[in-house]
Design an enzyme around this catalytic site. Sequence first.
Site, PDB file in Angstrom:
ATOM      1  N   HIS A   1       0.843  -1.203   0.000  1.00 57.03           N
ATOM      2  CA  HIS A   1       0.000   0.000   0.000  1.00 57.03           C
ATOM      3  C   HIS A   1       0.882   1.259   0.000  1.00 57.03           C
ATOM      4  CE1 HIS A   1      -3.014  -2.623   2.415  1.00 57.03           C
ATOM      5  NE2 HIS A   1      -3.537  -2.462   1.210  1.00 57.03           N
TER       6      HIS A   1
ATOM      7  N   LYS B   1     -16.080  -8.048   9.575  1.00 53.32           N
ATOM      8  CA  LYS B   1     -16.784  -8.117  10.857  1.00 53.32           C
ATOM      9  C   LYS B   1     -15.818  -8.153  12.039  1.00 53.32           C
ATOM     10  CE  LYS B   1     -21.266  -9.777   9.478  1.00 53.32           C
ATOM     11  NZ  LYS B   1     -21.087  -9.992   8.036  1.00 53.32           N
TER      12      LYS B   1
ATOM     13  N   ARG C   1      -2.106  -6.559  -8.107  1.00 52.47           N
ATOM     14  CA  ARG C   1      -0.904  -7.343  -7.812  1.00 52.47           C
ATOM     15  C   ARG C   1      -0.736  -8.478  -8.805  1.00 52.47           C
ATOM     16  NH1 ARG C   1      -2.797  -8.199  -1.779  1.00 52.47           N
ATOM     17  NH2 ARG C   1      -4.613  -8.499  -3.079  1.00 52.47           N
TER      18      ARG C   1
ATOM     19  N   SER D   1      -2.679  -7.652   3.401  1.00 47.89           N
ATOM     20  CA  SER D   1      -2.950  -7.483   4.835  1.00 47.89           C
ATOM     21  C   SER D   1      -3.296  -8.840   5.458  1.00 47.89           C
ATOM     22  CB  SER D   1      -4.114  -6.516   5.046  1.00 47.89           C
ATOM     23  OG  SER D   1      -3.824  -5.261   4.495  1.00 47.89           O
TER      24      SER D   1
END
Length: 170
Positions: free
Chosen positions: A28, A52, A101, A139
Amino acid sequence: MTLFKKEISHEKTVAVFPGSFDPVTVGHIDLIERSAVVFDEVVVAVACNQEKTPLFTVEERIKMIEQVFSHNLQVKVETFSGLLIDYLIKREAHVIIRGLRAVSDFEYEFQMALMNRKLAPGIETFFMTSSALYTYVSSRIVKELASLGGDVSDLVHPLVEKKIKAKYSS
Ligand code: PNS
């Protein structure tokens, strides 16, 4: 909307880089830095309510990104909820930046870009290829590795690494 508009007008070019950033990775950071070379202002827009059970709260994610880019006044960090294009319209921005990517990213990104264009034809999505060094970084991978005690120092900024370690040691 013309790229490099600053050469022909005084209007500031603003691009929005949206995502979950749970947490921000070196991939990022590379894309945000490279976007800031092209646009006058890059707004990193942290999505609310995407996952969530995120590892970091939206506030924690914003703070980490702000700290990483504290030296770069072109980079702003905000949050949004609801439709991305509603946020861009409110922000008077015309450009969405997304990173690609690998081919596996393409289908979802293409679908999202087409849907966003259908919802707001004046807003364009710009795709940037990730640096070859970071094509495998996400991530999700960072969290999985860190949760199992793996070394993530090459994958995130040192201050993010510290925060992840603190999460998994508590
Ligand atoms: O980091 P991510 O998970 O790839 O980010 C995805 C994100 C947050 C950019 C995307 O899910 C999004 O724009 N969410 C907001 C809702 C929206 O506008 N969806 C697209 C049109 S249905």
